[in-house]
Design a protein around this motif. Structure first.
Motif, PDB file in Angstrom:
ATOM      1  N   ILE A 317       0.844  -1.185   0.000  1.00  0.00           N
ATOM      2  CA  ILE A 317       0.000   0.000   0.000  1.00  0.00           C
ATOM      3  C   ILE A 317       0.885   1.243   0.000  1.00  0.00           C
ATOM      4  O   ILE A 317       1.770   1.378   0.848  1.00  0.00           O
ATOM      5  CB  ILE A 317      -0.934   0.044   1.224  1.00  0.00           C
ATOM      6  N   LEU A 318       0.624   2.146  -0.944  1.00  0.00           N
ATOM      7  CA  LEU A 318       1.375   3.390  -1.060  1.00  0.00           C
ATOM      8  C   LEU A 318       0.458   4.578  -0.808  1.00  0.00           C
ATOM      9  O   LEU A 318      -0.761   4.487  -0.995  1.00  0.00           O
ATOM     10  CB  LEU A 318       1.987   3.508  -2.455  1.00  0.00           C
ATOM     11  N   GLN A 480       0.836  -3.748  -6.066  1.00  0.00           N
ATOM     12  CA  GLN A 480       0.756  -2.555  -5.226  1.00  0.00           C
ATOM     13  C   GLN A 480      -0.540  -1.789  -5.519  1.00  0.00           C
ATOM     14  O   GLN A 480      -1.031  -1.787  -6.654  1.00  0.00           O
ATOM     15  CB  GLN A 480       1.952  -1.621  -5.455  1.00  0.00           C
ATOM     16  N   TYR A 481      -1.068  -1.171  -4.459  1.00  0.00           N
ATOM     17  CA  TYR A 481      -2.202  -0.252  -4.562  1.00  0.00           C
ATOM     18  C   TYR A 481      -1.771   1.075  -3.956  1.00  0.00           C
ATOM     19  O   TYR A 481      -0.837   1.136  -3.161  1.00  0.00           O
ATOM     20  CB  TYR A 481      -3.418  -0.773  -3.782  1.00  0.00           C
ATOM     21  N   ALA A 482      -2.504   2.142  -4.308  1.00  0.00           N
ATOM     22  CA  ALA A 482      -2.227   3.458  -3.728  1.00  0.00           C
ATOM     23  C   ALA A 482      -3.533   4.109  -3.303  1.00  0.00           C
ATOM     24  O   ALA A 482      -4.583   3.881  -3.913  1.00  0.00           O
ATOM     25  CB  ALA A 482      -1.504   4.354  -4.725  1.00  0.00           C
ATOM     26  N   LEU A 491      -2.225  -0.378  -8.996  1.00  0.00           N
ATOM     27  CA  LEU A 491      -1.083   0.162  -9.737  1.00  0.00           C
ATOM     28  C   LEU A 491      -0.447  -0.944 -10.576  1.00  0.00           C
ATOM     29  O   LEU A 491       0.491  -1.615 -10.127  1.00  0.00           O
ATOM     30  CB  LEU A 491      -0.041   0.739  -8.775  1.00  0.00           C
ATOM     31  N   PRO A 492      -0.935  -1.174 -11.794  1.00  0.00           N
ATOM     32  CA  PRO A 492      -0.300  -2.201 -12.636  1.00  0.00           C
ATOM     33  C   PRO A 492       1.174  -1.926 -12.875  1.00  0.00           C
ATOM     34  O   PRO A 492       1.971  -2.840 -13.029  1.00  0.00           O
ATOM     35  CB  PRO A 492      -1.103  -2.119 -13.946  1.00  0.00           C
ATOM     36  N   ASP A 496       6.719   2.899  -9.780  1.00  0.00           N
ATOM     37  CA  ASP A 496       6.989   3.894 -10.818  1.00  0.00           C
ATOM     38  C   ASP A 496       5.695   4.575 -11.257  1.00  0.00           C
ATOM     39  O   ASP A 496       5.659   5.799 -11.451  1.00  0.00           O
ATOM     40  CB  ASP A 496       7.669   3.238 -12.028  1.00  0.00           C
ATOM     41  N   GLN A 497       4.631   3.796 -11.424  1.00  0.00           N
ATOM     42  CA  GLN A 497       3.354   4.385 -11.822  1.00  0.00           C
ATOM     43  C   GLN A 497       2.824   5.312 -10.725  1.00  0.00           C
ATOM     44  O   GLN A 497       2.282   6.387 -11.016  1.00  0.00           O
ATOM     45  CB  GLN A 497       2.329   3.280 -12.100  1.00  0.00           C
ATOM     46  N   TYR A 498       2.999   4.906  -9.473  1.00  0.00           N
ATOM     47  CA  TYR A 498       2.550   5.757  -8.365  1.00  0.00           C
ATOM     48  C   TYR A 498       3.256   7.111  -8.396  1.00  0.00           C
ATOM     49  O   TYR A 498       2.623   8.165  -8.249  1.00  0.00           O
ATOM     50  CB  TYR A 498       2.818   5.048  -7.037  1.00  0.00           C
ATOM     51  N   LEU A 499       4.564   7.092  -8.609  1.00  0.00           N
ATOM     52  CA  LEU A 499       5.314   8.347  -8.648  1.00  0.00           C
ATOM     53  C   LEU A 499       4.863   9.219  -9.827  1.00  0.00           C
ATOM     54  O   LEU A 499       4.798  10.445  -9.708  1.00  0.00           O
ATOM     55  CB  LEU A 499       6.810   8.057  -8.744  1.00  0.00           C
TER      56      LEU A 499
END
Length: 615
Positions: A317-318, A480-482, A491-492, A496-499
């Motif tokens: 979790i992010l 991962q999820y955010a 977050l597939p 990196d996608q989260y950022l």
């Protein structure tokens, strides 16, 4: 390469042991050095001796004339009553620091969200750390010594710091020495690694991944030395080579040598066996969040969260500090009740949480470690299937880095890392089937982190992890999820996608109309505005028709990914309940799952392309 600093025959003793014995080192222009080693082996002591903050018992440190050094200590010390602005820029006038591109960049990256006149005593630990970093980085130094710079920073802050340090000096200039347990940060920033162990400092070329390869080679040549440590390092190298995000495309070490070393190392997790055991322990229903929301005093924390946790799921979790990560964990554990929607838990679910507060040890502080574990389970199962083995609590303690002598040590006298490991052991011996880890990497060195990861690899249950340690998060979780905008988002593309999404949020917020600046224009907002001018130019805007078409395709891709991921999850659940001796059927089902996962991966690439176009 010009020489900046040298250390000759350094010797250091503390009352109980010799820390260093005749250590000779050199630091030159362009060096980016990461310092690793076990807790207590002298990493911080070495850094402080080289920085001139601590005198060795013998030997000397010499500095090239005119060389300037800047030091970040582990503890953030400030003057009483100091404010954010005065601490960072001192007595400099606004036109002085605002005219410095580096100062603007640092202020924008670290403290733009803080009140310029806020007293430091009112700030959180993470905010104080950012102020301490900003105070150091706005100045010009030839050498930077950083002791645990990522402590209290979130994923975004760590990514910003890594990028700043890579850009701070021109190639071949300046020098950096950093002590940190953050392995992603080491790999991203450092080109040399020093390992502190057994009273010496051993240099390795490259960042953390290269260091792991060379350490495995060293240990293999001396097979009788530190056999357990070698096995953990080889397992970690296998993960690094077999698809760690953002590493397989970077040839940081010799690929052929790495492949040879890991040829007989199995996949880090036997997912089929773990899934089967998880279903047996949990059933098919774990925790379901349906349109769940939480609000306090009229403030919405989470809203409309839909999440069906599956048996054996391993999720990270992010989210920024205050986004609602702890609230989400509370919904899963039952510590928080939803104010809207509902949470449904399976009948066999037993949730355990590894908190940041070491609560489990409070009642045992005066007891020796041996007494604490004496009343617990007599055995703990590690591994699955034919590889399962029973360990006693004592053997498990040894696997987690405790020596036999430490079994007689009272809990209150253990180090922070030892307490953390004992806390995890107490939780695991309770045999939960849903495990929540809230910042589990605090106070652990890289070897102990590897030991914890190895233990979790064989843990057969649902795992939820919140951590700012990117390496650990990617290593122990499969997805991962955010928490973004009070909602939970898959977050597939991982961290990196989260950022990227957070950067898009920040850009949108910066572009939104803001009230007129206060008279004088002083403060971090002005610095952030100036700093943003140095950022990358935005991509050409899409036309209205192109944007609508891209948004439509993006929505279609998201729906298809969700459907395929659901199909793959159902297939994995079905696989776990199949006859494990029917190899033909198992192989056919695995082929089907692989095809689904390959299709999802292709869709993820397209999703990322479309997201970038729409930013």
């Amino acid at each position: 390469m010009a020489h900046l600093l040298g250390a000759e025959a350094l010797h250091l003793e503390v009352p109980t042991k010799t820390v260093f014995d005749s250590v000779t080192l050199g630091v030159g222009e362009g060096d980016r050095i990461g310092i690793v080693g076990r807790n207590g082996d002298g990493k911080s002591s070495l850094l402080m001796m080289l920085a001139g903050r601590r005198e060795p018992d013998s030997g000397k440190v010499t500095l090239r004339g005119g060389t300037t050094i800047g030091v970040l200590d582990q503890a953030d010390a400030f003057e009483p009553g100091a404010t954010v602005g005065r601490t960072v820029v001192g007595d400099r006038e606004e036109y002085e620091w605002a005219g410095d591109p580096q100062a603007r960049d640092v202020i924008a990256g670290l403290i733009s969200d803080l009140d310029w006149d806020a007293p430091l005593d009112a700030l959180s630990g993470g905010q104080r750390r950012r102020v301490a970093l900003a105070r150091l980085l706005v100045q010009q130094f030839d050498i930077l010594f950083l002791d645990e710079p990522t402590n209290h920073l979130d994923v975004e802050g760590i990514a910003w710091l890594a990028d700043h340090l890579k850009r701070r000096w021109p190639r071949g200039q300046g020098a950096l020495l950093v002590v940190t347990h953050d392995r992603w940060f080491l790999d991203e920033v450092c080109t040399t690694t020093w390992e502190v162990h057994d009273r010496i400092v051993e240099p390795f070329e490259g960042g953390y991944a290269a260091y792991i390869l060379q350490r495995v080679e060293r240990d293999r040549q001396a097979a009788t030395i530190e056999q357990k440590r070698q096995n953990l390092a080889r397992k970690e190298l296998a993960w690094l080579r077999r698809g760690a995000p953002a590493r397989t495309s970077k040839p940081k070490f010799r690929i052929d040598a790495a492949n040879e070393l890991i040829a007989d190392v199995p996949e880090i997790r036997d997912r089929v066996s773990l899934q089967s055991m998880a279903v047996a322990r949990l059933g098919k229903e774990v925790v379901n969040l349906v349109e769940a929301g939480v609000a306090y005093d009229g403030r919405v924390i989470l809203d409309g969260v839909d999440w069906l946790l599956a048996p054996g799921e391993r999720t990270g979790i992010l989210g920024v500090n205050g986004a609602g990560k702890s609230t989400l964990l509370g919904l899963i554990s039952g510590a928080v009740e939803p104010t809207s929607g509902r949470v449904k838990r399976g009948k066999t679910v037993q949730v355990a949480t590894l908190t940041q507060r070491l609560d489990e040890l409070e009642e045992h502080l005066q007891d020796p470690v041996r007494t604490v574990i004496a009343g617990l389970r007599t055995s703990f199962t590690v591994g699955s299937g034919s590889k399962a083995q029973e360990l006693t609590p004592g053997q498990l303690l040894e696997r987690m880095g405790f020596t036999s002598a430490q079994l007689s040590t009272p809990v209150k006298d253990l180090s922070g890392g030892q307490k953390r490991r004992l806390q995890l052991l107490l939780i695991l011996l309770d045999q939960p089937n849903v495990l929540i880890l809230d910042e589990p990497t605090n106070d652990l060195d890289t070897d102990m982190l590897a030991a914890m990861e190895d233990l979790l690899d064989s843990w057969p249950g649902t795992l939820i992890v919140v951590s700012h340690d990117r390496y650990f998060l990617e290593r122990v979780t499969d997805q991962q999820y955010a928490i973004l905008g009070r909602r939970l988002r898959h977050l597939p593309g991982g961290v990196d996608q989260y950022l990227e999404l957070r950067a898009a949020e920040e850009s949108a917020a910066a572009a939104a109309p803001t009230p007129a600046a206060a008279p004088g224009g002083a403060g971090p907002a002005g610095g952030a505005s100036a700093g943003s001018a140095t950022g990358p130019a935005s991509a050409p805007a899409l036309s209205g028709a192109e944007r609508r078409a891209a948004e439509k395709e993006l929505a279609a891709v998201e729906r298809k990914m969700e459907r395929l991921q659901r199909d793959a999850e159902q297939a994995r659940t079905a696989l776990a309940s199949m006859d494990q001796s029917d190899y033909t059927a198992l192989n056919a089902e695995m082929t089907k799952i692989t095809a689904l996962e390959d299709e999802v991966a292709a869709l993820e690439e397209r999703w990322l392309e479309l997201s970038a176009e729409l930013e």
